[in-house]
Motif scaffolding. Structure first.
Motif, PDB file in Angstrom:
ATOM      1  N   LEU A 113       0.823  -1.199   0.000  1.00 43.98           N
ATOM      2  CA  LEU A 113       0.000   0.000   0.000  1.00 43.98           C
ATOM      3  C   LEU A 113       0.863   1.257   0.000  1.00 43.98           C
ATOM      4  CD1 LEU A 113      -2.861   1.197   0.095  1.00 43.98           C
ATOM      5  CD2 LEU A 113      -2.681   1.138   2.601  1.00 43.98           C
ATOM      6  N   LEU A 114       1.902   1.266   0.848  1.00 44.37           N
ATOM      7  CA  LEU A 114       2.781   2.428   0.930  1.00 44.37           C
ATOM      8  C   LEU A 114       3.454   2.699  -0.413  1.00 44.37           C
ATOM      9  CD1 LEU A 114       4.172   4.641   2.607  1.00 44.37           C
ATOM     10  CD2 LEU A 114       5.902   2.940   3.237  1.00 44.37           C
ATOM     11  N   GLU A 115       3.918   1.635  -1.083  1.00 46.35           N
ATOM     12  CA  GLU A 115       4.588   1.808  -2.371  1.00 46.35           C
ATOM     13  C   GLU A 115       3.633   2.392  -3.409  1.00 46.35           C
ATOM     14  OE1 GLU A 115       6.170  -2.073  -3.182  1.00 46.35           O
ATOM     15  OE2 GLU A 115       7.925  -1.759  -1.892  1.00 46.35           O
ATOM     16  N   GLU A 116       2.385   1.898  -3.428  1.00 44.45           N
ATOM     17  CA  GLU A 116       1.394   2.422  -4.372  1.00 44.45           C
ATOM     18  C   GLU A 116       1.089   3.895  -4.097  1.00 44.45           C
ATOM     19  OE1 GLU A 116      -2.195   0.176  -5.588  1.00 44.45           O
ATOM     20  OE2 GLU A 116      -1.418  -1.370  -4.229  1.00 44.45           O
ATOM     21  N   SER A 126      11.276  13.693   0.177  1.00 41.72           N
ATOM     22  CA  SER A 126      12.376  13.299  -0.706  1.00 41.72           C
ATOM     23  C   SER A 126      13.644  12.949   0.059  1.00 41.72           C
ATOM     24  CB  SER A 126      12.668  14.427  -1.704  1.00 41.72           C
ATOM     25  OG  SER A 126      13.014  15.618  -1.021  1.00 41.72           O
ATOM     26  N   GLU A 127      13.812  13.539   1.250  1.00 42.19           N
ATOM     27  CA  GLU A 127      15.032  13.282   2.028  1.00 42.19           C
ATOM     28  C   GLU A 127      15.189  11.805   2.409  1.00 42.19           C
ATOM     29  OE1 GLU A 127      13.892  17.537   2.642  1.00 42.19           O
ATOM     30  OE2 GLU A 127      12.834  15.620   2.641  1.00 42.19           O
ATOM     31  N   PHE A 128      14.078  11.076   2.532  1.00 44.22           N
ATOM     32  CA  PHE A 128      14.201   9.647   2.837  1.00 44.22           C
ATOM     33  C   PHE A 128      13.197   8.813   2.045  1.00 44.22           C
ATOM     34  CE2 PHE A 128      11.103  11.166   5.870  1.00 44.22           C
ATOM     35  CZ  PHE A 128      10.272  10.095   6.208  1.00 44.22           C
ATOM     36  N   SER A 129      12.932   9.251   0.804  1.00 45.11           N
ATOM     37  CA  SER A 129      11.916   8.579  -0.014  1.00 45.11           C
ATOM     38  C   SER A 129      12.237   7.117  -0.279  1.00 45.11           C
ATOM     39  CB  SER A 129      11.722   9.325  -1.333  1.00 45.11           C
ATOM     40  OG  SER A 129      12.925   9.359  -2.057  1.00 45.11           O
ATOM     41  N   SER A 130      13.508   6.776  -0.348  1.00 40.68           N
ATOM     42  CA  SER A 130      13.856   5.373  -0.609  1.00 40.68           C
ATOM     43  C   SER A 130      13.790   4.529   0.659  1.00 40.68           C
ATOM     44  CB  SER A 130      15.268   5.282  -1.206  1.00 40.68           C
ATOM     45  OG  SER A 130      16.220   5.794  -0.292  1.00 40.68           O
ATOM     46  N   ASN A 131      13.579   5.168   1.797  1.00 42.35           N
ATOM     47  CA  ASN A 131      13.545   4.444   3.070  1.00 42.35           C
ATOM     48  C   ASN A 131      12.203   4.557   3.797  1.00 42.35           C
ATOM     49  OD1 ASN A 131      16.266   3.494   3.049  1.00 42.35           O
ATOM     50  ND2 ASN A 131      16.938   5.562   3.519  1.00 42.35           N
ATOM     51  N   PHE A 136       8.857   2.259   8.771  1.00 41.86           N
ATOM     52  CA  PHE A 136       7.805   1.388   9.298  1.00 41.86           C
ATOM     53  C   PHE A 136       8.424   0.165   9.978  1.00 41.86           C
ATOM     54  CE2 PHE A 136       4.609  -1.992   8.896  1.00 41.86           C
ATOM     55  CZ  PHE A 136       3.541  -1.388   9.545  1.00 41.86           C
ATOM     56  N   SER A 137       9.451  -0.407   9.370  1.00 38.88           N
ATOM     57  CA  SER A 137      10.131  -1.562   9.960  1.00 38.88           C
ATOM     58  C   SER A 137      10.780  -1.205  11.293  1.00 38.88           C
ATOM     59  CB  SER A 137      11.204  -2.100   9.001  1.00 38.88           C
ATOM     60  OG  SER A 137      10.606  -2.554   7.816  1.00 38.88           O
ATOM     61  N   ARG A 160       9.903  10.152  15.419  1.00 29.36           N
ATOM     62  CA  ARG A 160       8.814  11.142  15.464  1.00 29.36           C
ATOM     63  C   ARG A 160       9.025  12.202  14.383  1.00 29.36           C
ATOM     64  NH1 ARG A 160       5.082  13.528  19.393  1.00 29.36           N
ATOM     65  NH2 ARG A 160       4.849  15.738  18.934  1.00 29.36           N
ATOM     66  N   LYS A 161      10.273  12.663  14.222  1.00 30.19           N
ATOM     67  CA  LYS A 161      10.551  13.683  13.213  1.00 30.19           C
ATOM     68  C   LYS A 161      10.231  13.165  11.816  1.00 30.19           C
ATOM     69  CE  LYS A 161      13.870  16.356  15.793  1.00 30.19           C
ATOM     70  NZ  LYS A 161      15.249  16.734  16.026  1.00 30.19           N
ATOM     71  N   LEU A 162      10.567  11.902  11.556  1.00 28.03           N
ATOM     72  CA  LEU A 162      10.304  11.343  10.233  1.00 28.03           C
ATOM     73  C   LEU A 162       8.807  11.149   9.996  1.00 28.03           C
ATOM     74  CD1 LEU A 162      13.230   8.778   9.896  1.00 28.03           C
ATOM     75  CD2 LEU A 162      13.075  11.089   8.964  1.00 28.03           C
ATOM     76  N   VAL A 163       8.084  10.672  11.008  1.00 31.16           N
ATOM     77  CA  VAL A 163       6.632  10.514  10.882  1.00 31.16           C
ATOM     78  C   VAL A 163       5.983  11.883  10.665  1.00 31.16           C
ATOM     79  CG1 VAL A 163       4.514   9.881  12.119  1.00 31.16           C
ATOM     80  CG2 VAL A 163       6.476   8.326  12.140  1.00 31.16           C
TER      81      VAL A 163
END
Length: 199
Positions: A113-116, A126-131, A136-137, A160-163
């Motif tokens: 779902l997240l990938e879609e 964009s700073e952590f789009s590949s991660n 979540f993991s 928390r900052k990333l969320v």
């Protein structure tokens, strides 16, 4: 195990919200686990959180996460962060018409779902789009007991900052879509509003 419950006094009818941290001497999922109360906190909020989704619920979950962190309950704090991540992803999916269930009626895996959603709406900054799924993991590992409380507390603030980055990214996408629509330009469909979420 963290248990968040709204309780009502059988004598006076007054409601209170209580958070229990329950420990277990053996396997929690065994037939008769031996459990004990490690900690509890009462009246963390005046009322249980609202049942609806959106800004108020996100703010409520953020507050609960911070209260858990302040009470040195790392795993409990991370549970709330993961809930925010899951909720905002599902809301973003619904806003752009991405199904959250498969053709057989079962829920899609969160990764799928997240990938879609991210491919369609770019909800991960964009700073952590590949991660995006790595976050979540990280939250899930803490929740499933793969980290101790000290590790969970150390990971809480960066997680928390990333969320919040995701929440604010969705909010910004929606605000931009509204601005484009107000100018009469063709633009992306506005995502669900998370306006008002703060760090």
């Amino acid at each position: 195990m963290s248990v968040d419950a709204a309780l009502r006094c059988s004598a006076c009818g007054a409601a209170t919200e209580t958070w229990f941290l329950v420990g277990c001497d053996d396997d929690l999922f065994s037939q008769a686990p031996v459990v004990y109360l490690e900690r509890y906190t009462e009246n963390r909020r005046d009322t249980a959180g609202s049942s609806g989704l959106g800004t108020e619920q996100i703010d409520d979950l953020l507050e609960r996460a911070q209260i858990a962190f302040d009470d040195h309950l790392g795993a409990g704090a991370m549970i709330y962060l993961r809930k925010i991540f899951e909720m905002t992803t599902s809301q973003a999916a619904e806003a752009v018409g991405i199904a959250t269930v498969r053709s057989n009626g079962r829920r899609k895996s969160f990764r799928s779902l997240l990938e879609e959603v991210d491919a369609d709406s770019h909800i991960i900054p964009s700073e952590f789009s590949s991660n995006g799924y790595k976050l979540f993991s990280e939250l899930s590992e803490v929740i499933h007991g793969d980290s101790n409380e000290a590790e969970a507390l150390n990971k809480y603030l960066p997680c928390r900052k990333l969320v919040l980055g995701i929440v604010n990214n969705i909010r910004n996408n929606q605000e931009m879509a509204q601005a484009i629509a107000s100018l009469g330009w063709n633009g992306p469909s506005p995502l669900v509003s998370t306006e008002g979420a703060t760090s």
